[in-house]
Design a protein around this motif. Structure first.
Motif, PDB file in Angstrom:
ATOM      1  N   GLN A 244       0.889  -1.148  -0.017  1.00 12.92           N
ATOM      2  CA  GLN A 244       0.113  -0.092  -0.012  1.00 12.92           C
ATOM      3  C   GLN A 244       0.842   1.239   0.092  1.00 12.92           C
ATOM      4  O   GLN A 244       0.749   2.320  -0.696  1.00 12.92           O
ATOM      5  CB  GLN A 244      -1.002  -0.139   1.358  1.00 12.92           C
ATOM      6  CG  GLN A 244      -2.027  -0.921   1.101  1.00 12.92           C
ATOM      7  CD  GLN A 244      -2.875  -0.917  -0.165  1.00 12.92           C
ATOM      8  OE1 GLN A 244      -3.352   0.378  -0.595  1.00 12.92           O
ATOM      9  NE2 GLN A 244      -3.510  -1.557  -0.554  1.00 12.92           N
ATOM     10  N   GLU A 245       1.898   1.112   0.808  1.00 16.04           N
ATOM     11  CA  GLU A 245       2.906   2.342   0.722  1.00 16.04           C
ATOM     12  C   GLU A 245       3.441   2.580  -0.470  1.00 16.04           C
ATOM     13  O   GLU A 245       3.639   3.761  -0.927  1.00 16.04           O
ATOM     14  CB  GLU A 245       3.978   2.209   1.916  1.00 16.04           C
ATOM     15  CG  GLU A 245       4.898   3.202   2.228  1.00 16.04           C
ATOM     16  CD  GLU A 245       4.145   4.584   2.632  1.00 16.04           C
ATOM     17  OE1 GLU A 245       4.822   5.600   2.338  1.00 16.04           O
ATOM     18  OE2 GLU A 245       3.361   4.552   3.212  1.00 16.04           O
ATOM     19  N   SER A 246       3.894   1.580  -1.260  1.00 15.51           N
ATOM     20  CA  SER A 246       4.547   1.515  -2.302  1.00 15.51           C
ATOM     21  C   SER A 246       3.584   2.002  -3.466  1.00 15.51           C
ATOM     22  O   SER A 246       4.081   2.926  -4.454  1.00 15.51           O
ATOM     23  CB  SER A 246       5.197   0.300  -2.852  1.00 15.51           C
ATOM     24  OG  SER A 246       6.145  -0.052  -2.113  1.00 15.51           O
TER      25      SER A 246
ATOM     26  N   ARG B 170       0.913   4.058  -2.952  1.00 15.33           N
ATOM     27  CA  ARG B 170       0.748   5.354  -2.728  1.00 15.33           C
ATOM     28  C   ARG B 170       1.966   6.233  -3.161  1.00 15.33           C
ATOM     29  O   ARG B 170       1.767   7.384  -3.646  1.00 15.33           O
ATOM     30  CB  ARG B 170       0.363   5.626  -1.083  1.00 15.33           C
ATOM     31  CG  ARG B 170       0.060   7.046  -0.730  1.00 15.33           C
ATOM     32  CD  ARG B 170      -0.438   7.107   0.531  1.00 15.33           C
ATOM     33  NE  ARG B 170       0.717   6.491   1.517  1.00 15.33           N
ATOM     34  CZ  ARG B 170       0.612   6.428   2.779  1.00 15.33           C
ATOM     35  NH1 ARG B 170      -0.361   7.117   3.488  1.00 15.33           N
ATOM     36  NH2 ARG B 170       1.498   5.856   3.555  1.00 15.33           N
ATOM     37  N   TYR B 171       3.310   5.773  -2.780  1.00 14.52           N
ATOM     38  CA  TYR B 171       4.290   6.422  -3.211  1.00 14.52           C
ATOM     39  C   TYR B 171       4.357   6.883  -4.655  1.00 14.52           C
ATOM     40  O   TYR B 171       4.734   7.829  -5.340  1.00 14.52           O
ATOM     41  CB  TYR B 171       5.269   5.918  -2.815  1.00 14.52           C
ATOM     42  CG  TYR B 171       6.768   6.694  -2.995  1.00 14.52           C
ATOM     43  CD1 TYR B 171       7.168   7.891  -2.395  1.00 14.52           C
ATOM     44  CD2 TYR B 171       7.697   6.038  -3.972  1.00 14.52           C
ATOM     45  CE1 TYR B 171       8.342   8.532  -2.927  1.00 14.52           C
ATOM     46  CE2 TYR B 171       8.713   6.600  -4.367  1.00 14.52           C
ATOM     47  CZ  TYR B 171       9.095   7.970  -3.728  1.00 14.52           C
ATOM     48  OH  TYR B 171      10.470   8.564  -4.164  1.00 14.52           O
ATOM     49  N   SER B 172       4.031   5.722  -5.478  1.00 17.20           N
ATOM     50  CA  SER B 172       4.045   5.832  -6.934  1.00 17.20           C
ATOM     51  C   SER B 172       2.855   6.535  -7.453  1.00 17.20           C
ATOM     52  O   SER B 172       3.118   7.434  -8.451  1.00 17.20           O
ATOM     53  CB  SER B 172       4.272   4.587  -7.719  1.00 17.20           C
ATOM     54  OG  SER B 172       2.945   3.689  -7.290  1.00 17.20           O
ATOM     55  N   SER B 173       1.759   6.813  -6.963  1.00 17.03           N
ATOM     56  CA  SER B 173       0.838   7.541  -7.477  1.00 17.03           C
ATOM     57  C   SER B 173       1.006   8.953  -7.323  1.00 17.03           C
ATOM     58  O   SER B 173       0.334   9.844  -7.677  1.00 17.03           O
ATOM     59  CB  SER B 173      -0.631   6.923  -6.925  1.00 17.03           C
ATOM     60  OG  SER B 173      -0.706   7.230  -5.690  1.00 17.03           O
ATOM     61  N   ASP B 174       1.836   9.249  -5.957  1.00 19.27           N
ATOM     62  CA  ASP B 174       2.109  10.768  -5.679  1.00 19.27           C
ATOM     63  C   ASP B 174       2.977  11.233  -6.708  1.00 19.27           C
ATOM     64  O   ASP B 174       2.874  12.591  -6.675  1.00 19.27           O
ATOM     65  CB  ASP B 174       2.621  10.961  -4.178  1.00 19.27           C
ATOM     66  CG  ASP B 174       1.544  10.483  -3.216  1.00 19.27           C
ATOM     67  OD1 ASP B 174       0.413  10.508  -3.531  1.00 19.27           O
ATOM     68  OD2 ASP B 174       1.832  10.209  -2.101  1.00 19.27           O
ATOM     69  N   GLY B 175       3.463  10.786  -7.405  1.00 18.57           N
ATOM     70  CA  GLY B 175       4.377  11.372  -8.589  1.00 18.57           C
ATOM     71  C   GLY B 175       5.766  10.987  -8.777  1.00 18.57           C
ATOM     72  O   GLY B 175       6.441  11.671  -9.371  1.00 18.57           O
TER      73      GLY B 175
END
Length: 74
Positions: free
Chosen positions: A65-67, A69-74
């Motif tokens: 989930q963290e990965s 979220r990190y990749s979708s933030d930009g």
């Protein structure tokens, strides 16, 4: 070598199967675990293995989930 129509999974552990996906259910009194809502994989295992597997799954899910979220933030 023996020919058979059944599928056997060798050289694997409870942890390998539980990481494939699905809910891990622990049967403390019977000494087994199942994976999946319908219990499509059934194994004999100590209860502590099932507890450890569930904790590992929680950590893996949190990391995924963290990965994501990190990749979708930009």
């Amino acid at each position: 070598m023996t020919a058979t129509t059944k599928t056997f999974l060798r050289d694997a552990t409870e942890v390998n199967f539980s990481l494939l996906g699905g809910q891990v259910t622990i049967y403390h009194t019977k000494g087994g675990i199942t994976v999946g809502k319908q219990g499509w994989i059934k194994m004999r295992a100590w209860s502590r293995i099932g507890v450890l597997v569930n904790q590992l799954r929680l950590l893996l899910d949190a990391q995924l989930q963290e990965s994501i979220r990190y990749s979708s933030d930009g």
